[in-house]
Design a protein around this motif. Sequence first.
Motif, PDB file in Angstrom:
ATOM      1  N   ALA A 180      20.412  -8.328 -73.728  1.00 45.00           N
ATOM      2  CA  ALA A 180      21.819  -7.754 -73.866  1.00 45.00           C
ATOM      3  C   ALA A 180      21.681  -6.674 -74.865  1.00 45.00           C
ATOM      4  N   MET A 181      21.099  -6.885 -76.238  1.00 47.01           N
ATOM      5  CA  MET A 181      21.265  -5.708 -77.180  1.00 47.01           C
ATOM      6  C   MET A 181      20.466  -4.323 -76.827  1.00 47.01           C
ATOM      7  N   GLU A 182      19.229  -4.621 -76.126  1.00 45.30           N
ATOM      8  CA  GLU A 182      18.520  -3.621 -76.078  1.00 45.30           C
ATOM      9  C   GLU A 182      18.947  -2.745 -74.764  1.00 45.30           C
ATOM     10  N   ASP A 183      19.881  -3.410 -73.874  1.00 48.27           N
ATOM     11  CA  ASP A 183      20.627  -2.833 -72.703  1.00 48.27           C
ATOM     12  C   ASP A 183      21.697  -1.682 -73.275  1.00 48.27           C
ATOM     13  N   VAL A 324      17.622  -5.023 -65.677  1.00 43.98           N
ATOM     14  CA  VAL A 324      17.523  -4.706 -67.111  1.00 43.98           C
ATOM     15  C   VAL A 324      16.230  -4.937 -67.842  1.00 43.98           C
ATOM     16  N   MET A 325      15.525  -6.235 -67.333  1.00 49.02           N
ATOM     17  CA  MET A 325      14.195  -6.448 -68.081  1.00 49.02           C
ATOM     18  C   MET A 325      12.983  -5.372 -67.392  1.00 49.02           C
ATOM     19  N   LYS A 326      13.176  -5.172 -66.167  1.00 47.63           N
ATOM     20  CA  LYS A 326      12.231  -3.942 -65.653  1.00 47.63           C
ATOM     21  C   LYS A 326      12.583  -2.604 -66.685  1.00 47.63           C
ATOM     22  N   ASP A 327      13.802  -2.292 -66.689  1.00 47.70           N
ATOM     23  CA  ASP A 327      14.064  -0.939 -67.341  1.00 47.70           C
ATOM     24  C   ASP A 327      13.414  -1.095 -68.857  1.00 47.70           C
ATOM     25  N   LEU A 328      13.546  -2.311 -69.641  1.00 43.00           N
ATOM     26  CA  LEU A 328      12.969  -2.357 -70.967  1.00 43.00           C
ATOM     27  C   LEU A 328      11.403  -2.543 -71.012  1.00 43.00           C
ATOM     28  N   GLY A 329      10.987  -2.737 -69.826  1.00 45.55           N
ATOM     29  CA  GLY A 329       9.520  -3.039 -69.857  1.00 45.55           C
ATOM     30  C   GLY A 329       8.993  -4.495 -70.173  1.00 45.55           C
ATOM     31  N   LEU A 330       9.900  -5.312 -69.832  1.00 49.27           N
ATOM     32  CA  LEU A 330       9.775  -6.643 -70.317  1.00 49.27           C
ATOM     33  C   LEU A 330       8.973  -7.255 -69.182  1.00 49.27           C
TER      34      LEU A 330
END
Length: 332
Positions: A180-183, A324-330
Motif C-alpha cells: 500500500a505504501m509503495e503504491d 501493484v506487486m508487478k508494478d513494484l517488481g515484487l
Amino acid sequence: MKKTIIFLLAALMLIVAGCSSDKSSANEVSAKGSSSTYPEKPLELVVPFSPGGSTDVFARAVAKELPAFLPNKQQVAVINKPGAGTTLGLTEVAKSKPDGYTIGFTTSSGLDIQPAYGKTSYKPENFEPIIKTYELNSAIVVKEDSPLNTYEDWLTYVKENPGKFTYGTSGGTGSGGHIAMEDLSKELDVDTKHVPFEGVADVMNAVMSGQIEGGQMRPDTDVGGDLKPLLFTTDSKGVTDYYKDTPNTTELGLHARSEYYAGFIAPEGTSEEIVTILHDAIKEVMDLPQIQELMEKQNLVVSYGNPEEFTTTIENAVERNTVVMKDLGLIK
C-alpha cells in the motif's frame, strides 16, 4: 360391526406401514451422509494467528456463541496455527476434508497477497468463502509529538527530503502495508524508505523510540495512544468518527488504497448447503449485542458479506494486489 372392525384394522395397518416407510427413508438419507444432519460432531476453527490478538479474540468469541445457532448445538474448538504470514494455518484448512468440520478464520493477506509469490501450496480459489465479518483501518502514522500533523505536512516533507522518511510495516517485505505504501509513493512520485518488521508491536516500538519516523498501521490516539494518523490508505477510519477530519486516499482522489478484511472460509468443495448453514449461524452470532460490543472495543469495523459478496471481495483484491506487486517488481 364385524366389517367396521376389519376396516379399522386395515386402516391402522396402512398407517403403521406408512410410518415404517418414512422411518426407513429417513434412515436411508442419514446413511448416505446427507448434510441435513450436519453437524453431527464438533467443529474445528483454525485461526492462523497466535492467541491474544484481535483476530483470535474475535474468532474465539464467535466460536463460543456459535453452538447455540448450529443444528444439533455442536461445539466449536479454536485451533491456533500461526506462522509464515498466516499461510500455515490456511494450508491446514485448504488440505482438510470439505465436510464442514474444519473451517478457518483469517485476514486478507493470506488470501490475496501471499499466494501471488508462488510459495504457498494453495490458491485463493482453493477455499469456499462463508462470510465476511469486518474490516481494519490503516494509515500513515507518526508519533503524537511529531512536527508532521497533516497529510500536507507529510507530502511537503517527503518531496523536499527524498528517501529520508522511514516507515515500518508488520509482516515484512511484500506485506499488505508495504504494498500500500509503495503504491502510494509511486503515485505521488516521492521516495520513502521501507523498514520491515515481524509484528505490529515491533513497528510501534520502532516509531516510539525514533528508530523510524512512521509506520503503515492502525493509529491509536483515539484510545489514548501516541500514534496519530496523517493519511488513511483504507476507506475505513475506524468504528467512530474520531478521525473524520483525517483524509483517506479515496477522499483525496488518489488511486492507491488498501483493504484489510477478515472472514470465515471452508475448504474448496464444501457443499453449498453446509456453507449456508455456517453462514446463517455466524451471521446470527455477529448480530448479538455482546459481539457488537466486542467489535467496537477491538476497533473492528463491521463489514458483512455473504458467500457471493465475500468471493467478489477476494477476487477484486487479488486482481488489484497482483497489478501493484508487478508494478513494484515484487513478482513477475
